[in-house]
Write a protein that holds these residues in place. Structure first.
Motif, PDB file in Angstrom:
ATOM      1  N   SER A   1       2.830 -29.197   5.259  1.00 41.63           N
ATOM      2  CA  SER A   1       3.346 -30.004   6.518  1.00 41.63           C
ATOM      3  C   SER A   1       2.781 -29.406   7.615  1.00 41.63           C
ATOM      4  O   SER A   1       2.639 -29.971   8.714  1.00 41.63           O
TER       5      SER A   1
ATOM      6  N   PHE B   1       6.303 -26.856   2.794  1.00 38.84           N
ATOM      7  CA  PHE B   1       6.212 -26.128   4.270  1.00 38.84           C
ATOM      8  C   PHE B   1       4.559 -25.990   4.553  1.00 38.84           C
ATOM      9  O   PHE B   1       4.488 -26.511   5.731  1.00 38.84           O
TER      10      PHE B   1
ATOM     11  N   PHE C   1       9.248 -26.198  -2.252  1.00 44.05           N
ATOM     12  CA  PHE C   1       9.636 -26.155  -1.158  1.00 44.05           C
ATOM     13  C   PHE C   1       8.645 -25.238  -0.216  1.00 44.05           C
ATOM     14  O   PHE C   1       8.474 -25.615   0.986  1.00 44.05           O
ATOM     15  N   PHE C   2       8.359 -24.333  -0.595  1.00 47.58           N
ATOM     16  CA  PHE C   2       7.238 -23.331   0.067  1.00 47.58           C
ATOM     17  C   PHE C   2       5.890 -24.032   0.232  1.00 47.58           C
ATOM     18  O   PHE C   2       5.351 -24.041   1.148  1.00 47.58           O
TER      19      PHE C   2
END
Length: 444
Positions: free
Chosen positions: A369, A366, A362-363
């Motif tokens: 993104s 991020f 998820f890091f």
């Protein structure tokens, strides 16, 4: 190998750190070899060479250039060697080299083998390495012969055999590299290709210790707990995946909707099995429903078996956490499976692996993104594919920026080396001897 041992002794590196350093060195060597003029048919930047080498050594299969068009036969052979080393492990080839030279395997070498294969003890690790190596090579050669019956008539003897060998090595090692830009889409309804390729990556992904025990013991009742969990867990996950993929896609005219019932079976079977780190595809993922992509993300995160050619959090890790949740809901203070108690430290280790893996993924999502102007579902899919060293993509890999490619490369490396390193580090951490008073924290 001696250099690795010297480095470990001089700088006091742990075995997992030495193995990670070994993978990194192989990636750098692979990058240099892929940059040679004899390896490519077109210009290949250093970044793309590094990305391709990382993808091969971590047996991922994400590509930024067309493997069949951008590389010569020499370059494709380099990829096969990198895939084989990455899949079977650096220590397998180091040990086989030492044995061929007639030298003795010492205590430090056995310690590294134990760490690389995720074994509980050093007993029998050299015998396991030898069995693994000959089984892998033998299986790949047999699969090459079988695939040749399909591809020699189409491409001629030399190219047909080469195609068969390349895909056999790529499949057994769960790499997902293909010599065709559309992967195996041209053979979506071929029983020979479907059965052979899936047999290879299921066998390679179930775990070498499981395979070894299957040959040593013939009765399921006498199998170790790990083997039982892997066999039962793999079976149920695959069956659920096949039915789920069919239900999610059978009305999609761009995937299963336009196929006959028989063809729908073959494509559902292949596409449901391949997210378990294999990376081949017979359908275009960019045309699938978002619900299917999210379900595939879940399968990619689970991955294959421990001490296998695949990655992910591992089937056993997933099953242990499910068993722990079930035990909690039943009011039990211990986790039980197949009339055996799972030690609490293994439950803690499994939970830690899942949490740390989710943090890394998820890091990375991020960061992507912020740097990539691409749909978030595509970035999520790409990130989980990289971490699970799966290699499936919705077609955005070559569109990533420099930062995006670096993030995916780090994820591929962590996915192949990180979870094992985390598991080893937690396994070697002794519990504190001090017992503190209990404290209450409200949850839920």
């Amino acid at each position: 190998m001696k250099n690795l041992l010297y480095t470990m002794k001089k700088h006091e590196l742990s075995p997992p750190q030495v193995l990670a350093a070994g993978f990194f060195v192989i990636i750098l060597i692979g990058t240099l070899l892929l940059k040679l003029p004899i390896s490519t048919t077109e210009y290949l930047s250093w970044l793309d060479a590094l990305f391709t080498a990382t993808s091969a050594v971590t047996v991922t299969g994400l590509v930024v250039v067309d493997t069949g068009g951008a590389f010569t036969h020499f370059g494709q052979i380099i990829l096969m060697v990198l895939i084989q080393i990455g899949g079977l492990g650096l220590m397998t080839f180091a040990v086989m080299s030492i044995l061929l030279l007639g030298k003795r395997i010492g205590l430090k070498e056995r310690l590294l083998i134990q760490e690389s294969l995720n074994q509980n003890s050093m007993g029998g690790v050299v015998r396991l390495i030898k069995a693994l190596f000959f089984f892998a090579v033998g299986t790949e050669l047999i699969a090459t012969v079988i695939l040749s019956f399909k591809w020699v008539p189409e491409y001629g003897f030399a190219q047909g055999v080469f195609n068969s060998l390349f895909h056999a090595i790529s499949a057994f090692n769960n790499a997902g590299f293909s010599l065709w830009s559309d992967s195996l889409s041209g053979y979506a309804t071929s029983p020979v290709v479907n059965l052979t390729i899936t047999f290879l990556f299921i066998t390679g992904g179930i775990g070498f210790t499981v395979l070894y025990e299957l040959f040593e013991r013939k009765s399921f009742r006498h199998y170790a707990l790990h083997t039982k969990v892997m066999l039962v867990g793999t079976f149920f996950i695959n069956v659920i995946a096949i039915f789920s993929f069919f239900l999610l896609e059978f009305q999609n005219p761009e995937t299963l909707g336009a196929l006959s019932s028989g063809d729908q079976f073959w494509t559902s079977y292949f596409q449901a099995i391949t997210p378990r780190t294999a990376g081949f595809n017979t359908l275009d993922y960019s045309t699938m429903n978002e619900s299917t992509l999210l379900f595939t993300v879940f399968l990619m995160f689970i991955g294959a078996g421990s001490a296998s050619t695949g990655s992910g959090i591992k089937v056993t890790t997933f099953v242990i956490i499910l068993a722990a949740v079930y035990a909690y809901l039943r009011g039990r203070n211990e986790v039980r499976m197949f009339k055996r108690r799972v030690p609490l430290e293994i439950v803690h280790r499994s939970l830690s692996i899942i949490i740390m893996s989710l943090f890394f993924v998820f890091f990375s999502i991020f960061i992507l993104s912020l740097t990539e102007n691409l749909p978030i579902i595509a970035l999520i899919f790409e990130s989980f594919s990289a971490f699970g060293t799966v290699g499936l993509s919705v077609g955005i890999t070559d569109q990533l920026s420099t930062i995006g490619k670096l993030v995916i490369m780090v994820l591929m490396f962590i996915g192949r080396v990180g979870p094992l390193t985390i598991a080893f580090a937690l396994a070697k951490t002794s519990a504190p001897k001090i017992s503190y008073p209990k404290g209450r924290i409200f949850t839920g």
